[in-house]
Scaffold this motif. Sequence first.
Motif, short mmCIF file in Angstrom:
data_model
loop_
_atom_site.label_atom_id
_atom_site.label_comp_id
_atom_site.label_asym_id
_atom_site.label_seq_id
_atom_site.Cartn_x
_atom_site.Cartn_y
_atom_site.Cartn_z
N LEU A 104 65.52 74.57 74.75
CA LEU A 104 64.45 74.00 75.56
C LEU A 104 64.84 72.64 76.13
CD1 LEU A 104 61.18 74.90 73.59
CD2 LEU A 104 61.92 75.76 75.81
N LEU A 105 65.46 71.82 75.29
CA LEU A 105 65.88 70.49 75.77
C LEU A 105 66.95 70.64 76.88
CD1 LEU A 105 64.93 67.69 74.99
CD2 LEU A 105 66.89 67.48 73.48
N GLY A 106 67.89 71.57 76.68
CA GLY A 106 68.91 71.81 77.69
C GLY A 106 68.32 72.42 78.95
N PHE A 107 67.35 73.32 78.79
CA PHE A 107 66.72 73.95 79.96
C PHE A 107 65.91 72.95 80.76
CE2 PHE A 107 62.92 76.04 81.74
CZ PHE A 107 63.54 76.87 82.66
N TYR A 108 65.16 72.10 80.09
CA TYR A 108 64.37 71.09 80.81
C TYR A 108 65.28 70.09 81.52
CZ TYR A 108 60.23 72.76 78.33
OH TYR A 108 59.20 73.53 77.86
N LYS A 109 66.37 69.76 80.86
CA LYS A 109 67.33 68.85 81.49
C LYS A 109 67.94 69.47 82.74
CE LYS A 109 71.55 66.24 80.48
NZ LYS A 109 72.60 65.95 79.47
N LEU A 110 68.23 70.78 82.69
CA LEU A 110 68.77 71.49 83.85
C LEU A 110 67.71 71.64 84.94
CD1 LEU A 110 71.25 73.09 84.96
CD2 LEU A 110 70.21 75.13 83.97
N LEU A 111 66.47 71.96 84.53
CA LEU A 111 65.39 72.21 85.49
C LEU A 111 65.01 70.96 86.26
CD1 LEU A 111 63.25 74.21 86.60
CD2 LEU A 111 61.78 73.49 84.70
N PHE A 112 64.88 69.84 85.57
CA PHE A 112 64.43 68.61 86.21
C PHE A 112 65.59 67.66 86.55
CE2 PHE A 112 60.83 70.03 83.56
CZ PHE A 112 59.88 70.19 84.56
N GLY A 113 66.63 67.68 85.73
CA GLY A 113 67.73 66.75 85.94
C GLY A 113 68.73 67.18 86.99
N PHE A 114 68.94 68.50 87.15
CA PHE A 114 69.93 68.96 88.12
C PHE A 114 69.51 68.70 89.57
CE2 PHE A 114 71.76 72.30 90.83
CZ PHE A 114 73.11 71.97 90.69
N PRO A 115 68.26 68.98 89.97
CA PRO A 115 67.89 68.73 91.37
C PRO A 115 67.75 67.24 91.72
CG PRO A 115 66.37 70.27 90.30
CD PRO A 115 67.17 69.61 89.23
N ALA A 116 67.53 66.39 90.71
CA ALA A 116 67.24 64.97 90.98
C ALA A 116 68.34 64.29 91.79
CB ALA A 116 66.99 64.23 89.67
N PRO A 117 69.62 64.37 91.43
CA PRO A 117 70.66 63.71 92.24
C PRO A 117 70.82 64.32 93.63
CG PRO A 117 71.66 64.99 90.48
CD PRO A 117 70.20 64.95 90.20
N ILE A 118 70.51 65.60 93.77
CA ILE A 118 70.58 66.24 95.10
C ILE A 118 69.52 65.62 96.00
CG2 ILE A 118 70.40 68.41 96.36
CD1 ILE A 118 71.21 69.85 93.79
N ILE A 119 68.30 65.48 95.47
CA ILE A 119 67.20 64.89 96.24
C ILE A 119 67.53 63.44 96.60
CG2 ILE A 119 64.77 64.22 96.14
CD1 ILE A 119 64.36 66.64 94.26
N LEU A 120 68.05 62.67 95.63
CA LEU A 120 68.41 61.28 95.91
C LEU A 120 69.49 61.18 96.98
CD1 LEU A 120 68.22 58.25 95.25
CD2 LEU A 120 69.93 58.62 93.45
N ALA A 121 70.50 62.03 96.90
CA ALA A 121 71.58 62.00 97.89
C ALA A 121 71.06 62.31 99.29
CB ALA A 121 72.67 62.99 97.49
N ILE A 122 70.16 63.29 99.39
CA ILE A 122 69.60 63.64 100.70
C ILE A 122 68.75 62.50 101.24
CG2 ILE A 122 67.99 65.19 101.87
CD1 ILE A 122 68.98 67.42 99.99
N LEU A 123 67.95 61.88 100.37
CA LEU A 123 67.13 60.75 100.81
C LEU A 123 67.99 59.57 101.26
CD1 LEU A 123 64.33 60.79 98.06
CD2 LEU A 123 64.13 61.51 100.45
#
Length: 327
Positions: A104-123
């Motif tokens: 669960l900890l790994g899944f939540y990290k992947l679910l919320f943590g993986f898209p975060a740098p993509i969004i920041l880079a696009i912004l």
Amino acid sequence: MAQTNTHAIEHKQEQVSAESFNRTKRTSLLRKSWNHNKYLWLLVLPCLIYYVIFRYIPMFGLVITFKNFNLFKGIWASEWVGFKYYVMFFQNPDFFLLMRNTLLLGFYKLLFGFPAPIILAILLNELKSMALKRFVQTVSYLPHFISNVIVASMVIMFLSPSGGLINQIIQKLGFTPINFMMEPGWFRSIYVASDIWQQIGWESIIYLAALTAVDPQLYEAANIDGAGRWGKLWNVTLPGIAPTIVILFILNVGKVLEIGFEKVFLMYNAAVYSTADIISTYVYRVGLEQGNFSYGASIDLFMGIISLIFIYSANYISRKVGENSLW
């Protein structure tokens, strides 16, 4: 009969000559490659030495997972016990709790943590002001260089029920302070949020680099077609960095079970074991604190095999569904 033997001997000599020729050719190609790229090979050499010394040679120690390792007897003199410690782990009453918490900890990290740098880079890529862009990049990179000890201390300090910044805001809003670090339900959210804050800027670097490789003519064509910012994002930007996203996603899937031990160990306590106790912290307790090295190594090897299955499965699915994969 003699003629048949002669033909057999000639055929064998031809095979030997062909093998010798191929061997000479391979040697020549290797020598040519070395002469042409020797400086590149010398640059790679320290990395190869590092992996041989610290990654491959230590694999010899995995034999203790099948032995009742005794520190005084040494590895070879210790008693063979087969799969005893693997069975012990599977029969452990806490097995499913540890697996659930880790997944669960790994899944939540992947679910919320993986898209975060993509969004920041696009912004950041959409910002017109270079000064503001550099400022945001610098501020977002800095947490990566803060040690986990300091990050965990900051989290505990900010969330303190007496004097913590977050609880001060809660009190000013008229609510009762919350002892976040003693509430099992809050641990995963705190861990994932602190990890995103710490890594988002650093991980966005590779996406920013991928964005620079997107052909500007595609944006010009999109402008001619009347596409707005959202249209260019969905039809130009994301397809342009899709190979990078897929490859990094596969690598992150392989790390689902490799939750950082340090931060969890520094942030958790007995009150939140029901949601915070993961396999790496359990290995620390039974392997180092209790001195059961064989048991701890067996659990660690088991997790490594599961991670390999995850990354191989993600790569297989990616190769079947799309055109991008690691191999």
